[in-house]
Each structure stands twice: as C-alpha cells, then as structure tokens.
Design a protein around this motif. Structure first.
Motif, PDB file in Angstrom:
ATOM      1  N   GLY A  42       0.798  -1.214   0.000  1.00  0.00           N
ATOM      2  CA  GLY A  42       0.000   0.000   0.000  1.00  0.00           C
ATOM      3  C   GLY A  42       0.831   1.264   0.000  1.00  0.00           C
ATOM      4  N   GLN A  43       1.985   1.258   0.641  1.00  0.00           N
ATOM      5  CA  GLN A  43       2.877   2.408   0.670  1.00  0.00           C
ATOM      6  C   GLN A  43       4.306   1.931   0.482  1.00  0.00           C
ATOM      7  N   ASP A  44       5.176   2.876   0.145  1.00  0.00           N
ATOM      8  CA  ASP A  44       6.604   2.604   0.118  1.00  0.00           C
ATOM      9  C   ASP A  44       7.217   3.237   1.352  1.00  0.00           C
ATOM     10  N   TYR A  45       8.461   2.860   1.663  1.00  0.00           N
ATOM     11  CA  TYR A  45       9.079   3.297   2.907  1.00  0.00           C
ATOM     12  C   TYR A  45      10.534   3.674   2.657  1.00  0.00           C
ATOM     13  N   ALA A  46      10.964   4.757   3.277  1.00  0.00           N
ATOM     14  CA  ALA A  46      12.373   5.125   3.310  1.00  0.00           C
ATOM     15  C   ALA A  46      12.891   4.724   4.682  1.00  0.00           C
ATOM     16  N   ILE A  47      13.954   3.960   4.722  1.00  0.00           N
ATOM     17  CA  ILE A  47      14.554   3.466   5.960  1.00  0.00           C
ATOM     18  C   ILE A  47      15.886   4.189   6.129  1.00  0.00           C
ATOM     19  N   VAL A  48      16.057   4.866   7.274  1.00  0.00           N
ATOM     20  CA  VAL A  48      17.281   5.611   7.534  1.00  0.00           C
ATOM     21  C   VAL A  48      17.812   5.219   8.910  1.00  0.00           C
ATOM     22  N   LEU A  49      19.080   4.845   8.969  1.00  0.00           N
ATOM     23  CA  LEU A  49      19.760   4.593  10.236  1.00  0.00           C
ATOM     24  C   LEU A  49      20.718   5.747  10.485  1.00  0.00           C
TER      25      LEU A  49
END
Length: 178
Positions: free
Chosen positions: A44-51
């Motif tokens: 349903g959505q995309d995601y940006a993953i940041v560490l």
C-alpha cells in the motif's frame, strides 16, 4: 504548437525523481557494512529506511517498496531507526524522502560483532490506527566460520635439492547461528 509544449515538458520530466527499487540508497559511514538488517513492510505504501548515529548523522539509507523485504548489511554501532512512509508517487529523493514527517524509534538498535557472531536485527512494520509501528522485532545473527586447508608442496631445484613446505589457505563462510 504541440512540439513547443513537448519541448517545454521534457526538461521537467528529466529532473523528476523516479521510484527506486527495494535496496540501498546511500552509505555515509566509513565502517564496513557487514551486519545483517532485515525489514518487512505491508503493501500500500513505500518506505524510506534511515539509520543514524548518536549525533543524528546518517549512517545508511534504503528504499523499501511495500509488500517486499529489505535485506541490508549495515556498519556496526547503535543506530536510531527512522521510517518515512509515503505513496510511491510522492518520492522526492534520498534527501527529502516523501516530504512527510517520519517516525523514529525512541531507542537505538544494536548492531554488533562479537567473536565470530554478527548480531543484527530483523523487524516488521505494521499499520496501526495512529500511523506506523514496529510489530515484530528479533535478533538476526550470523556466524562466521573459518576453515583452513593445507596443501603439501614439493619442488626440486635445478641443482637437485628437494624443497618441501605446507601452503595453507584460509576461507570463510557465513551461516545463521543456533
């Protein structure tokens, strides 16, 4: 007239950010990325993953398309996880992400190397009434196995002297730990 409109639109299309595939966007850490990190997300959505590190500087960032699994190798350390969800068409690039507020975990996630173990993380993102939450988090550990193989070598010099020695070779492989 149509040619003029087409020529006016083409430069704008060239600078539009395209939706990247699931995977690594950028690595800013000088340390080698060797520890496993896995993220599952609903469709349903995309995601940006940041560490980020303890000072808030980006260590590594990735893009995750909804419904798929992101597998990364990250540098060691205690990293804060920030997740920015958004519709694929709102993607603005690795710097601005989706342009909407992102959710950050209150505590850091540990990524460690201990002896032959690489201790990483595996998480699942879930939709909740108040937004996004991390549903299932567990350790993801791999063990590094070192194996020596030795070959006996013998050669004879032109003067007839026989030379013998062992030629060792080290090879490594990774496997999930028990």
């Amino acid at each position: 007239m149509i040619r003029v409109l087409t020529l006016m639109l083409l430069p704008g299309l060239a600078w539009a950010e395209t939706r990247p595939p699931t995977g690594l966007l950028a690595v800013a850490s000088p340390l080698p990325a060797t520890i496993p990190f896995q993220v599952r997300a609903p469709e349903g959505q995309d995601y940006a993953i940041v560490l980020t590190d303890s000072e808030g500087a980006r260590v590594i960032s990735a893009y995750l398309r909804g419904g798929s699994v992101l597998r990364l190798l990250v540098p060691p350390g205690d990293h804060r996880l920030t997740v920015a969800p958004g519709p694929p068409e709102d993607w603005q690039g690795p710097k601005d992400l989706f342009g909407a507020p992102a959710a950050t975990l209150p505590g850091p996630l540990p990524f460690r190397i201990a002896n032959n173990r690489r201790e990483g993380q595996s998480i699942t993102l879930e939709r909740a009434a108040d937004g996004l939450r991390i549903g299932d988090g567990q350790d993801r550990t791999t063990c590094q196995i070192a194996e020596w193989s030795t070959e006996r070598v013998a050669k004879t010099t032109p003067l007839g002297t026989e030379l013998r020695w062992l030629d060792p070779e080290l090879s490594t492989r990774s496997r999930p730990c028990d």
